[in-house]
Write an enzyme that holds these catalytic residues in place. Structure first.
Site, mmCIF file in Angstrom:
data_model
loop_
_atom_site.group_PDB
_atom_site.id
_atom_site.type_symbol
_atom_site.label_atom_id
_atom_site.label_comp_id
_atom_site.label_asym_id
_atom_site.label_seq_id
_atom_site.Cartn_x
_atom_site.Cartn_y
_atom_site.Cartn_z
ATOM 1 N N GLU A 42 43.579 58.471 -3.421
ATOM 2 C CA GLU A 42 44.932 58.628 -3.965
ATOM 3 C C GLU A 42 44.980 59.881 -4.824
ATOM 4 O OE1 GLU A 42 47.453 56.743 -7.694
ATOM 5 O OE2 GLU A 42 45.959 55.506 -6.673
ATOM 6 N N LYS A 130 49.991 46.293 -6.776
ATOM 7 C CA LYS A 130 48.966 46.848 -7.646
ATOM 8 C C LYS A 130 49.083 46.167 -9.013
ATOM 9 C CE LYS A 130 48.415 51.321 -10.038
ATOM 10 N NZ LYS A 130 48.785 52.771 -9.943
#
Length: 229
Positions: A42, A130
């Protein structure tokens, strides 16, 4: 794309978070992570040159999942997707951002903390949430959350370390987002990419302890290494 990408994240379980004050070092960092066995990265959108970094890494490492992080709004989501991001993450929950990701069939993993937020994200069409920041809540919070809502898949983010990564997997985390304990900005500035590679390899070893030999073999890939020019 959504299903295949999430399947790969579930399988490898590790997402390395690259957040930096400059674009320098992104390429070397990704190379070190890849050599250490990481297959999902990421690049946060508050890193200078993030979009260009996504494009270049995507081109050089076609078998590496490249995601965009800190995607706070729909416009940023669209730009990241057009730059080649295979998945999106955010520290927050934003319906319009999720709608944009769904429109492009790119998985969005929003940040949630409470059961209400987790269920809202699921109802917006999210497949994985998340849990952030998880550091002060610990692995038990994941198992408590999944008790009444076992259908919600979770990525634990915030304070994940070599010491507790296994505990989060045992608690039911589908994936782990790992930031400074893996990609430490100080190491990048010092050019100590060998240390980043070593840390990546250790995290992979920990995850492999929870997987079958077949899964480990599949994850090892064909040994491809990107070549940045």
């Amino acid at each position: 794309m959504t299903t295949n990408t999430l399947e790969e994240i579930r399988r490898t379980k590790l997402v390395a978070i690259i957040r930096s004050h400059s674009s320098e070092g992104i390429e070397n960092t990704v190379r070190s992570l890849y050599k250490g066995g990481i297959r999902a990265v990421e690049i946060t959108m508050n890193t200078p040159g993030a979009l260009n970094g996504i494009e270049k890494v995507k081109e050089q490492y076609p078998d590496l999942l490249i995601g965009a992080g800190t995607v706070l709004d729909a416009e940023t989501a669209r730009l990241a997707i057009l730059s080649g991001a295979s998945f999106l993450l955010a520290p927050t929950l934003n319906k319009r951002t999720i709608e944009t990701a769904n429109r492009y069939n790119v998985p969005m993993i929003p940040g949630v903390l409470t059961p209400t937020e987790a269920l809202a994200a699921y109802e917006y069409g999210v497949k994985m949430v998340k849990i952030f920041p998880i550091s002060h809540l610990g692995p038990k919070y994941l198992s408590d959350l999944k008790g009444p809502m076992p259908f919600i898949e979770t990525m634990a983010v915030g304070g994940i370390s070599l010491d507790n990564a296994g505990d989060y997997v045992k608690a039911g985390a589908s994936a782990l987002g790992i930031g400074s304990t893996l990609v430490n900005d100080k190491l990048v500035q010092q050019g100590d990419f060998t240390e980043i590679e070593k840390r990546a390899a250790r995290f992979v070893e920990i995850i492999n302890e929870f997987q079958s030999p077949t899964e480990i073999q599949e994850k090892s890939g064909d040994g491809y290494e990107g070549n940045f020019n």
